[in-house]
Enzyme design. Structure first.
Site, PDB file in Angstrom:
ATOM      1  N   ARG A  20      11.617  -0.706   7.954  1.00  0.00           N
ATOM      2  CA  ARG A  20      12.555  -1.471   8.776  1.00  0.00           C
ATOM      3  C   ARG A  20      13.851  -1.755   8.022  1.00  0.00           C
ATOM      4  O   ARG A  20      14.930  -1.705   8.592  1.00  0.00           O
ATOM      5  CB  ARG A  20      11.913  -2.784   9.229  1.00  0.00           C
ATOM      6  CG  ARG A  20      11.268  -2.636  10.611  1.00  0.00           C
ATOM      7  CD  ARG A  20      10.792  -3.954  11.139  1.00  0.00           C
ATOM      8  NE  ARG A  20       9.819  -4.536  10.208  1.00  0.00           N
ATOM      9  CZ  ARG A  20       9.237  -5.709  10.387  1.00  0.00           C
ATOM     10  NH1 ARG A  20       9.548  -6.435  11.435  1.00  0.00           N
ATOM     11  NH2 ARG A  20       8.361  -6.178   9.523  1.00  0.00           N
ATOM     12  N   ARG A  21      13.727  -2.047   6.727  1.00  0.00           N
ATOM     13  CA  ARG A  21      14.926  -2.411   5.951  1.00  0.00           C
ATOM     14  C   ARG A  21      15.007  -1.552   4.684  1.00  0.00           C
ATOM     15  O   ARG A  21      14.431  -1.915   3.640  1.00  0.00           O
ATOM     16  CB  ARG A  21      14.864  -3.896   5.593  1.00  0.00           C
ATOM     17  CG  ARG A  21      15.050  -4.813   6.807  1.00  0.00           C
ATOM     18  CD  ARG A  21      14.972  -6.282   6.420  1.00  0.00           C
ATOM     19  NE  ARG A  21      13.621  -6.652   6.040  1.00  0.00           N
ATOM     20  CZ  ARG A  21      12.706  -7.117   6.899  1.00  0.00           C
ATOM     21  NH1 ARG A  21      13.021  -7.273   8.169  1.00  0.00           N
ATOM     22  NH2 ARG A  21      11.503  -7.423   6.486  1.00  0.00           N
TER      23      ARG A  21
ATOM     24  N   GLY B 276     -11.129  -1.575   1.755  1.00  0.00           N
ATOM     25  CA  GLY B 276     -10.163  -1.030   0.793  1.00  0.00           C
ATOM     26  C   GLY B 276     -10.595   0.253   0.115  1.00  0.00           C
ATOM     27  O   GLY B 276     -10.776   1.283   0.752  1.00  0.00           O
TER      28      GLY B 276
ATOM     29  N   ILE C 229     -13.364   1.103  -1.269  1.00  0.00           N
ATOM     30  CA  ILE C 229     -14.783   1.487  -1.281  1.00  0.00           C
ATOM     31  C   ILE C 229     -15.046   2.651  -0.320  1.00  0.00           C
ATOM     32  O   ILE C 229     -14.759   2.548   0.867  1.00  0.00           O
ATOM     33  CB  ILE C 229     -15.685   0.293  -0.873  1.00  0.00           C
ATOM     34  CG1 ILE C 229     -15.364  -0.934  -1.732  1.00  0.00           C
ATOM     35  CG2 ILE C 229     -17.158   0.669  -0.978  1.00  0.00           C
ATOM     36  CD1 ILE C 229     -16.050  -2.213  -1.251  1.00  0.00           C
TER      37      ILE C 229
ATOM     38  N   ASP D 276     -10.244 -10.700  10.765  1.00  0.00           N
ATOM     39  CA  ASP D 276     -10.176  -9.499   9.925  1.00  0.00           C
ATOM     40  C   ASP D 276     -11.579  -8.877   9.777  1.00  0.00           C
ATOM     41  O   ASP D 276     -11.763  -7.671   9.980  1.00  0.00           O
ATOM     42  CB  ASP D 276      -9.612  -9.914   8.552  1.00  0.00           C
ATOM     43  CG  ASP D 276      -9.598  -8.780   7.544  1.00  0.00           C
ATOM     44  OD1 ASP D 276      -8.689  -7.944   7.599  1.00  0.00           O
ATOM     45  OD2 ASP D 276     -10.527  -8.729   6.709  1.00  0.00           O
TER      46      ASP D 276
ATOM     47  N   LYS E  52     -13.326  -5.173  11.224  1.00  0.00           N
ATOM     48  CA  LYS E  52     -14.056  -4.258  10.346  1.00  0.00           C
ATOM     49  C   LYS E  52     -15.488  -4.061  10.846  1.00  0.00           C
ATOM     50  O   LYS E  52     -16.026  -2.946  10.809  1.00  0.00           O
ATOM     51  CB  LYS E  52     -14.033  -4.804   8.910  1.00  0.00           C
ATOM     52  CG  LYS E  52     -12.621  -4.787   8.312  1.00  0.00           C
ATOM     53  CD  LYS E  52     -12.510  -5.627   7.057  1.00  0.00           C
ATOM     54  CE  LYS E  52     -11.116  -5.556   6.451  1.00  0.00           C
ATOM     55  NZ  LYS E  52     -10.898  -6.525   5.370  1.00  0.00           N
TER      56      LYS E  52
ATOM     57  N   VAL F  37      -6.026  20.469  -3.114  1.00  0.00           N
ATOM     58  CA  VAL F  37      -5.826  20.787  -1.698  1.00  0.00           C
ATOM     59  C   VAL F  37      -5.667  22.300  -1.492  1.00  0.00           C
ATOM     60  O   VAL F  37      -6.094  22.855  -0.482  1.00  0.00           O
ATOM     61  CB  VAL F  37      -4.575  20.030  -1.165  1.00  0.00           C
ATOM     62  CG1 VAL F  37      -4.133  20.553   0.188  1.00  0.00           C
ATOM     63  CG2 VAL F  37      -4.852  18.529  -1.098  1.00  0.00           C
TER      64      VAL F  37
ATOM     65  N   GLY G 234      -5.659  -4.825  -1.735  1.00  0.00           N
ATOM     66  CA  GLY G 234      -4.711  -4.586  -2.823  1.00  0.00           C
ATOM     67  C   GLY G 234      -4.062  -3.217  -2.689  1.00  0.00           C
ATOM     68  O   GLY G 234      -4.639  -2.292  -2.096  1.00  0.00           O
TER      69      GLY G 234
ATOM     70  N   VAL H 198       0.841  -1.210   0.000  1.00  0.00           N
ATOM     71  CA  VAL H 198       0.000   0.000   0.000  1.00  0.00           C
ATOM     72  C   VAL H 198       0.873   1.256   0.000  1.00  0.00           C
ATOM     73  O   VAL H 198       0.654   2.189  -0.786  1.00  0.00           O
ATOM     74  CB  VAL H 198      -0.965   0.000   1.218  1.00  0.00           C
ATOM     75  CG1 VAL H 198      -1.787   1.281   1.252  1.00  0.00           C
ATOM     76  CG2 VAL H 198      -1.874  -1.220   1.191  1.00  0.00           C
TER      77      VAL H 198
HETATM   78  N1  HSE Z   1      -7.131  -9.857   4.087  1.00  0.00           N
HETATM   79  C1  HSE Z   1      -8.203  -8.997   3.745  1.00  0.00           C
HETATM   80  C2  HSE Z   1      -9.119  -9.688   2.756  1.00  0.00           C
HETATM   81  C3  HSE Z   1      -7.789  -7.689   3.142  1.00  0.00           C
HETATM   82  O1  HSE Z   1      -8.929 -10.860   2.427  1.00  0.00           O
HETATM   83  O2  HSE Z   1     -10.069  -9.061   2.330  1.00  0.00           O
HETATM   84  C4  HSE Z   1      -7.271  -6.736   4.152  1.00  0.00           C
HETATM   85  O3  HSE Z   1      -8.217  -6.403   5.099  1.00  0.00           O
END
Ligand code: HSE
Length: 444
Positions: free
Chosen positions: A48-49, A134, A136, A201, A205, A36, A318, A17
């Site tokens: 981190r790297r 995502g 939406i 997950d 949400k 803006v 994505g 992302v």
């Molecule tokens: N892993 C989530 C999904 C996406 O499969 O929709 C991120 O929240």
């Protein structure tokens, strides 16, 4: 070019992302400046790297996220994920008056109270559109566009991995294990799919959606959660036979609180309404708008008193789709900075109580293999009556020696439905409880 001084942005994390956020900010710099009213410039990217990020300007990379947040920036964009160090960094940013844009659903679902308190302490904006579904646009509609309405229900497919698996099972008739294996091979499921398939997950949400829809603080721990691992090919076949399909749903709805519960507000007024927030697989009719959402897509169906029914549909994950939501938030907070404005704060004034799953009204579909002889249906029906569960539809398909009996109930408490199924499973005339699945998306 704008004569305004630039809005300086710190980016925390530069994975799928973050990389897209950098790309979109660079490619669309002129348009974003115009929208803006000031240039939007990334002044540092904490990773981190650093050697793993050859595609972003090396001079922007740092491993010291704390120092970057403490530097002279206006906005902190967080796309690291997980609770720590994101929580500590964002609290520091908000307390020092820096606007925060985050895609972090787990953090919002567990720590929204302290994040909003920190945002209030300094007046800094906290935006998190990318945390749910995502690309939406969904949280802004709930937080702003529908703020004048009374939302009664939010029901959605908010996890693409599980929707991909269930759609696959529906189209091929294959088992859960086989379809998960295929999803992993194609890169749709993570090597460790637990967070998706066990519903964690989606539960995060659901907590965020319920908080916004019902003006109440809901955390992930408040969400009843069931994943898809126990969905069988028989469940999918049973749904198909009834013109339904199985989806993993995040459901947030207002439910009545019974008089026997005697709940009162701090002022002693009776509480008549609570909320149910839950994630579980359910059958929905093929004609329901959510039924046609297949593959890795997300969609959320919202019902409100004045607006009626609405559906929000699109890519729920994505790099580029999620970055689109992050950029939208970034433009909003940058505009607020330019015009000395402020976005919405936490709205949790309603503080509606969360109903336990057992007391939530649901409906069940139950498919049984039974002996085909006189009196079987009446024995089964007696168990429903005993538990005060009303039957909406019964269908029997007889075979030579046995029969398949499909029963769909009216709404009853989930606890009563569960006890009914347990007792029916123990009846000598019932050979097998083939499928038990909640039914959503239709009134009976
Ligand atoms: N892993 C989530 C999904 C996406 O499969 O929709 C991120 O929240």
């Amino acid at each position: 070019m704008s004569s305004q001084k630039p809005i300086k942005v710190a980016l925390l994390g530069c994975g799928t992302v973050g990389t897209e956020v950098v790309r979109l900010l660079t490619d669309q710099a002129a348009d974003l400046t115009a929208r803006v009213g000031a240039p939007v410039e990334i002044t540092g990217i904490a990773v981190r790297r650093p050697h793993k990020h050859p595609d972003v300007p090396a001079e922007l990379l740092t491993t010291d996220a704390e120092a970057l947040v403490a530097s002279d920036v206006d906005v902190v964009v967080e796309v690291i994920g997980g609770i720590e160090p994101a929580r500590t960094l964002l609290l520091a940013a908000l307390r020092s008056g820096k606007a925060v844009v985050t895609a972090n659903k787990a953090l919002l679902a567990e720590h929204s109270g302290e994040l909003f308190a920190a945002s209030d302490s300094s007046g800094a904006d906290l935006y998190f559109e990318a945390a749910v579904a995502g690309a939406i646009p969904l949280l802004r509609p709930l937080r702003e566009s529908l703020a004048g309405d009374r939302i009664t229900r939010v029901m959605g497919i908010v996890n693409g991995t599980t929707n991909f698996i269930l759609s696959g099972m529906d189209s091929t008739g294959a088992s859960y294990a086989e379809t998960l294996e295929e999803a992993t091979r194609l890169g749709y499921a993570e090597a460790d799919p637990t967070a998706d398939v066990d519903g964690f997950d989606a539960a995060s949400k659901a907590a965020i959606l319920a908080s916004l829809a019902f003006h109440s603080r809901v955390t992930a721990a408040d969400v009843h959660r069931e994943g898809i691992a126990s969905v069988s090919a028989a469940d999918i076949a049973a749904a198909k036979a009834l013109g339904r399909t199985v989806k993993l749903l995040a459901i947030c709805e207002r439910v009545p609180v019974g008089g026997a519960d005697n709940q009162t507000t701090e002022n002693g007024a009776a509480i008549t309404e609570g909320i149910s927030v839950r994630v579980h697989p359910a059958m929905i009719p093929k004609a329901h708008p959510l039924a046609s959402v297949s593959g890795a897509f997300n969609a959320v169906f919202v019902e409100a008193d004045a607006a009626g029914e609405m559906m929000f549909y699109g890519q729920g994950a994505g790099g580029a789709p999620t970055a689109s939501a992050v950029l939208g938030d970034l433009v909003a907070v940058a505009r607020n900075r330019v015009h000395d404005g402020r976005g919405p704060r936490e709205s949790a004034y309603a503080a509606l109580p969360i109903r336990p799953m057992g007391q939530t009204p649901t409906r069940y579909h139950i498919s049984l293999d039974v002996a085909d002889r006189a009196g079987v249906l009446s024995q089964v029906a007696a168990v429903f009556a005993e538990h005060d569960v009303s039957i909406a539809a019964v269908r029997q398909e007889g075979r030579v020696d046995d029969a398949s009996l499909v029963i769909v109930t009216h709404a009853a408490t989930d606890a009563a439905l569960r006890s009914t199924v347990d007792k029916i499973g123990g009846l000598p005339v019932v050979r097998e409880v083939v499928s038990v699945m909640r039914v959503e998306g239709e009134e009976l």
